[in-house]
Design a protein around this motif. Structure first.
Motif, PDB file in Angstrom:
ATOM      1  N   ALA A  27       0.846  -1.192   0.000  1.00 31.21           N
ATOM      2  CA  ALA A  27       0.000   0.000   0.000  1.00 31.21           C
ATOM      3  C   ALA A  27       0.883   1.245   0.000  1.00 31.21           C
ATOM      4  N   PRO A  28       0.373   2.349  -0.548  1.00 29.91           N
ATOM      5  CA  PRO A  28       1.151   3.601  -0.489  1.00 29.91           C
ATOM      6  C   PRO A  28       1.283   4.052   0.949  1.00 29.91           C
ATOM      7  N   PRO A  29       2.357   4.739   1.277  1.00 31.24           N
ATOM      8  CA  PRO A  29       2.496   5.236   2.656  1.00 31.24           C
ATOM      9  C   PRO A  29       1.357   6.193   2.987  1.00 31.24           C
ATOM     10  N   VAL A  30       0.825   6.088   4.189  1.00 37.72           N
ATOM     11  CA  VAL A  30      -0.295   6.927   4.601  1.00 37.72           C
ATOM     12  C   VAL A  30       0.199   8.329   4.915  1.00 37.72           C
ATOM     13  N   SER A  31      -0.445   9.316   4.305  1.00 38.44           N
ATOM     14  CA  SER A  31      -0.029  10.697   4.545  1.00 38.44           C
ATOM     15  C   SER A  31      -0.880  11.367   5.612  1.00 38.44           C
ATOM     16  N   GLN A  32      -1.908  10.662   6.125  1.00 38.27           N
ATOM     17  CA  GLN A  32      -2.760  11.270   7.144  1.00 38.27           C
ATOM     18  C   GLN A  32      -1.942  11.637   8.387  1.00 38.27           C
ATOM     19  N   ASN A  33      -2.342  12.732   9.011  1.00 35.91           N
ATOM     20  CA  ASN A  33      -1.679  13.335  10.167  1.00 35.91           C
ATOM     21  C   ASN A  33      -0.352  13.984   9.788  1.00 35.91           C
ATOM     22  N   LYS A  34      -0.058  14.010   8.504  1.00 32.71           N
ATOM     23  CA  LYS A  34       1.127  14.735   8.044  1.00 32.71           C
ATOM     24  C   LYS A  34       0.666  16.111   7.588  1.00 32.71           C
ATOM     25  N   ILE A  35       1.090  17.126   8.308  1.00 31.79           N
ATOM     26  CA  ILE A  35       0.671  18.486   8.001  1.00 31.79           C
ATOM     27  C   ILE A  35       1.331  18.923   6.690  1.00 31.79           C
ATOM     28  N   PRO A  36       0.557  19.449   5.737  1.00 36.99           N
ATOM     29  CA  PRO A  36       1.120  19.870   4.445  1.00 36.99           C
ATOM     30  C   PRO A  36       2.259  20.871   4.622  1.00 36.99           C
ATOM     31  N   ASN A  37       3.228  20.771   3.722  1.00 36.12           N
ATOM     32  CA  ASN A  37       4.422  21.634   3.829  1.00 36.12           C
ATOM     33  C   ASN A  37       4.061  23.115   3.908  1.00 36.12           C
ATOM     34  N   GLY A  38       3.057  23.518   3.137  1.00 38.19           N
ATOM     35  CA  GLY A  38       2.675  24.917   3.118  1.00 38.19           C
ATOM     36  C   GLY A  38       2.110  25.422   4.426  1.00 38.19           C
ATOM     37  N   GLU A  39       1.763  24.485   5.331  1.00 43.37           N
ATOM     38  CA  GLU A  39       1.192  24.865   6.616  1.00 43.37           C
ATOM     39  C   GLU A  39       2.217  24.823   7.746  1.00 43.37           C
ATOM     40  N   LEU A  40       3.430  24.342   7.454  1.00 39.57           N
ATOM     41  CA  LEU A  40       4.411  24.126   8.520  1.00 39.57           C
ATOM     42  C   LEU A  40       5.103  25.402   8.967  1.00 39.57           C
ATOM     43  N   ASP A  41       5.350  26.313   8.037  1.00 34.13           N
ATOM     44  CA  ASP A  41       6.113  27.507   8.396  1.00 34.13           C
ATOM     45  C   ASP A  41       5.216  28.728   8.617  1.00 34.13           C
ATOM     46  N   VAL A  42       3.921  28.472   8.876  1.00 35.08           N
ATOM     47  CA  VAL A  42       2.998  29.559   9.179  1.00 35.08           C
ATOM     48  C   VAL A  42       3.193  29.967  10.635  1.00 35.08           C
ATOM     49  N   SER A  43       3.066  31.249  10.923  1.00 32.46           N
ATOM     50  CA  SER A  43       3.322  31.732  12.285  1.00 32.46           C
ATOM     51  C   SER A  43       2.307  31.184  13.276  1.00 32.46           C
ATOM     52  N   LYS A  44       2.715  31.109  14.530  1.00 27.35           N
ATOM     53  CA  LYS A  44       1.891  30.507  15.569  1.00 27.35           C
ATOM     54  C   LYS A  44       0.611  31.287  15.852  1.00 27.35           C
ATOM     55  N   ASP A  45       0.641  32.602  15.578  1.00 27.68           N
ATOM     56  CA  ASP A  45      -0.543  33.394  15.850  1.00 27.68           C
ATOM     57  C   ASP A  45      -1.461  33.507  14.629  1.00 27.68           C
ATOM     58  N   SER A  46      -1.211  32.666  13.628  1.00 26.11           N
ATOM     59  CA  SER A  46      -2.049  32.655  12.434  1.00 26.11           C
ATOM     60  C   SER A  46      -3.382  31.967  12.729  1.00 26.11           C
ATOM     61  N   PRO A  47      -4.416  32.253  11.912  1.00 29.58           N
ATOM     62  CA  PRO A  47      -5.702  31.553  12.068  1.00 29.58           C
ATOM     63  C   PRO A  47      -5.532  30.053  11.875  1.00 29.58           C
ATOM     64  N   ILE A  48      -6.471  29.305  12.390  1.00 31.37           N
ATOM     65  CA  ILE A  48      -6.450  27.838  12.294  1.00 31.37           C
ATOM     66  C   ILE A  48      -7.110  27.425  10.987  1.00 31.37           C
ATOM     67  N   SER A  49      -6.362  26.778  10.122  1.00 32.50           N
ATOM     68  CA  SER A  49      -6.905  26.317   8.840  1.00 32.50           C
ATOM     69  C   SER A  49      -7.290  24.844   8.945  1.00 32.50           C
ATOM     70  N   HIS A  50      -8.207  24.427   8.079  1.00 29.75           N
ATOM     71  CA  HIS A  50      -8.585  23.011   8.046  1.00 29.75           C
ATOM     72  C   HIS A  50      -7.413  22.144   7.619  1.00 29.75           C
ATOM     73  N   ALA A  51      -6.629  22.605   6.669  1.00 28.18           N
ATOM     74  CA  ALA A  51      -5.487  21.818   6.174  1.00 28.18           C
ATOM     75  C   ALA A  51      -4.499  21.516   7.292  1.00 28.18           C
ATOM     76  N   TRP A  52      -4.368  22.443   8.241  1.00 27.08           N
ATOM     77  CA  TRP A  52      -3.462  22.235   9.368  1.00 27.08           C
ATOM     78  C   TRP A  52      -4.158  21.491  10.516  1.00 27.08           C
ATOM     79  N   PHE A  53      -5.403  21.831  10.780  1.00 25.11           N
ATOM     80  CA  PHE A  53      -6.077  21.340  11.989  1.00 25.11           C
ATOM     81  C   PHE A  53      -6.280  19.834  12.004  1.00 25.11           C
ATOM     82  N   TRP A  54      -6.832  19.258  10.943  1.00 25.18           N
ATOM     83  CA  TRP A  54      -7.229  17.849  11.006  1.00 25.18           C
ATOM     84  C   TRP A  54      -6.042  16.892  11.135  1.00 25.18           C
TER      85      TRP A  54
END
Length: 575
Positions: A354-381
């Motif tokens: 099976a392909p490696p599971v990417s779930q719970n892996k936060i997308p790269n574009g969401e990793l370097d967002v500042s801590k006081d940024s709004p909560i996005s769905h792409a990051w939250f789940w």
């Protein structure tokens, strides 16, 4: 022969209501949901006598939703309403339970059989002397209807209805007239449990189907397994897991099948939902030359707007009442026995990882967002998935939560509850109450609810019922200014998709929770959410917790956007 003479012939007389509630106890029910009304009051007196607990909901619709959630955890549930005004309020919830295969027993207190026969002009009627009209409304969303108008046949009708409820995993409707409640039936019957076995299958026919399945499976070059909701509802998870582990085939789940498979298994590949799947999952499933589809419900939201790219010619469908191998159908042969025999006789298979599971892996574009940024769905789940614990119960509402949870990989033993097919907004709040109550009866499982600010406004009263019964879920109210899924289907800025902004966390003290029994949180940034996840409070089950979770108005999970576009196209079709 009169009823009195019949009663005198009984070896162990027992009242009809007691018989009914003792049978429910036998099947595992410990709490009965519902709302009192004058036609069911005497029957309710029997509940504590039978070792059961009365819940008492804020309204019948919520009671039905709660029974649905309870049934999904315990296997079966009961809800009691009164004639007409009460039972009609629960119809929507019953329809959802029917649509999604939840075993709910709906008991309706009715006027006496004498009143019904004489067509009396009673309250809660339509005033036309028709006492069958509401039963007829329920018949289409029940797999069995038992009208207990005669004590001579009452016990038989009860046993039949409860068996059908369990075996078919769908609601049943039982009427209990006021003058029947205390009539006598044979209590000796209670010594023999209700037969809950699957309908008998012709062994030769079943073995033939097993041989056909094995023939295609043994020659397949890259087969996969796809597990859907009916594998859960029809109780074949043990057989399914045995096949998954023995075959080592790559296994995927649908959105409605989320949590049906142990997601910590090395051959677990993730959620397949057509175009809503991540690229690796989509490619692996759609390139398979054979798909073992177990318990499929191919609805629009479960397939991201009917975007499956899986042909019937390379599919074997396992269902509770039939098998379909490519284009050949085998009615009367259920999946439970076939799965067991296929696993027993399994040859060595061609297995492609099976392909490696990417779930719970936060997308790269969401990793370097500042801590006081709004909560996005792409990051939250994905981040929320890292916080989950083994055996959690996760309830998600129709909308952003139902779609966001696709990107959450579950620890072992997590149970996901959602209403993807029926999709009644507000369902999750009632279902959370029922699920949390079932969890409390079973031990100390943590129950989590993810519900939007639009949906919670329909059924918020059930937080009151949670408080009343010392239930301790963690409720995440996603505050994003209204009906997000509707916005993406049509009317992004339309006023009809807006809701009045409530002080949501204030609902808990408003409904009477004592200060030491709850905690509330307001979370607007990633840093604040991280602080909540890391706090000891978020891991305990001793207090009800309510989290106001703010997200941008126009943000949504990618799968929701794709599904909404497909839904809009379907709605716009003119021929």
């Amino acid at each position: 022969m009169s009823h009195d003479i019949r009663a005198s012939e009984l070896k162990q007389p027992i009242d009809v209501a007691e018989y009914l509630f003792r049978r429910l106890h036998e099947l595992g029910v410990r709490s009965v949901h519902g709302v009192p009304g004058d036609y069911n009051l005497v029957a309710l007196d029997y509940i504590p006598k039978c070792g059961l607990h009365w819940v008492g909901n804020c309204n019948e619709l919520n009671a039905g939703y709660a029974a649905d959630g309870y049934a999904r955890v315990k296997g079966i549930a009961a809800v009691v309403t009164t004639f007409g005004v009460g039972e009609l309020s629960v119809l929507n919830a019953t329809a959802g339970a029917y649509s999604e295969y939840a075993s709910v027993v709906h008991i309706v207190g009715q006027p006496s059989t004498i009143s019904q026969k004489s067509g009396m002009l009673l309250h809660h009627t339509l005033g036309n002397g028709d006492f069958n009209v509401f039963a007829n409304m329920n018949a289409g969303i029940s797999c069995a209807v038992a009208k207990l108008n005669d004590p001579y046949e009452a016990a038989t009708l009860i046993d039949h209805a409860l068996r059908e409820c369990w075996v078919q995993s769908r609601p049943v409707y039982i009427t209990l007239p006021t003058d029947i409640v205390q009539k006598k039936v044979e209590g000796e019957r209670l010594k023999t449990p209700i037969d809950l076995s699957e309908p008998s299958v012709e062994v030769e026919k079943e073995d033939y189907v097993v041989d056909v399945v094995l023939k295609y499976l043994s020659t397949a070059q890259n087969p996969v397994i796809l597990v859907d909701a009916c594998a859960v509802r029809h109780r074949v998870l043990d057989e399914t897991h045995d096949l998954i582990q023995k075959s080592n085939l790559p296994v995927f789940v649908t959105p409605m099948g989320k949590s049906a498979v142990d997601e910590t298994l090395p051959n677990y590949g993730g959620v397949y939902a057509g175009d809503g799947s991540n690229a690796g999952v989509k490619e692996r499933v759609e390139s398979a030359d054979l798909i073992l589809s177990i318990g499929a419900i191919k609805s629009d939201f479960n397939t991201t707007g009917f975007t499956y790219r899986v042909g019937q010619l390379k599919t074997i469908d396992f269902h509770s009442t039939m098998m379909r191998v490519r284009y050949s159908e085998y009615p009367g042969v259920g999946m439970k026995g076939v799965l067991r025999k296929v696993t027993e006789r399994l040859p060595k298979l061609n297995v492609e990882a099976a392909p490696p599971v990417s779930q719970n892996k936060i997308p790269n574009g969401e990793l370097d967002v500042s801590k006081d940024s709004p909560i996005s769905h792409a990051w939250f789940w994905p981040r929320m998935g890292q916080w989950l614990k083994e055996d959690d119960i996760v309830v998600t509402e129709t909308g952003t939560a139902n779609f966001g949870i696709w990107e959450t990989r579950f620890p072992k033993g997590v149970l996901a509850l959602s209403q993807v097919l029926w999709g009644s907004i507000g369902w999750s709040v009632g279902a959370c109450q029922g699920a949390a109550l079932a969890a409390k009866e079973a031990g100390s499982r943590r129950t989590l609810l993810f519900v939007g600010d639009g949906s919670i406004q329909l059924t918020a009263q059930e937080i009151s019922t949670m408080i009343r019964h010392d239930l301790t879920p963690i409720i995440f109210c996603i505050c994003n200014e209204g009906y997000t899924i509707e916005r993406y289907i049509h009317g992004m800025d339309a006023v009809y998709n807006d809701v009045q902004e409530w002080k949501y966390k204030d609902l808990v003290p408003t409904f009477g929770a004592k200060p030491d029994k709850y905690k509330v949180h307001q979370v607007k940034t990633r840093e604040e959410l991280e602080a909540f996840f890391q706090a000891e409070d978020s891991h305990q089950v001793s207090q009800l917790q309510f989290v106001e979770l703010y997200m941008p108005k126009e943000d949504a999970p990618a799968a929701l956007k794709i599904t909404a576009e497909a839904s809009a196209r379907t709605n716009a079709k003119t021929q």
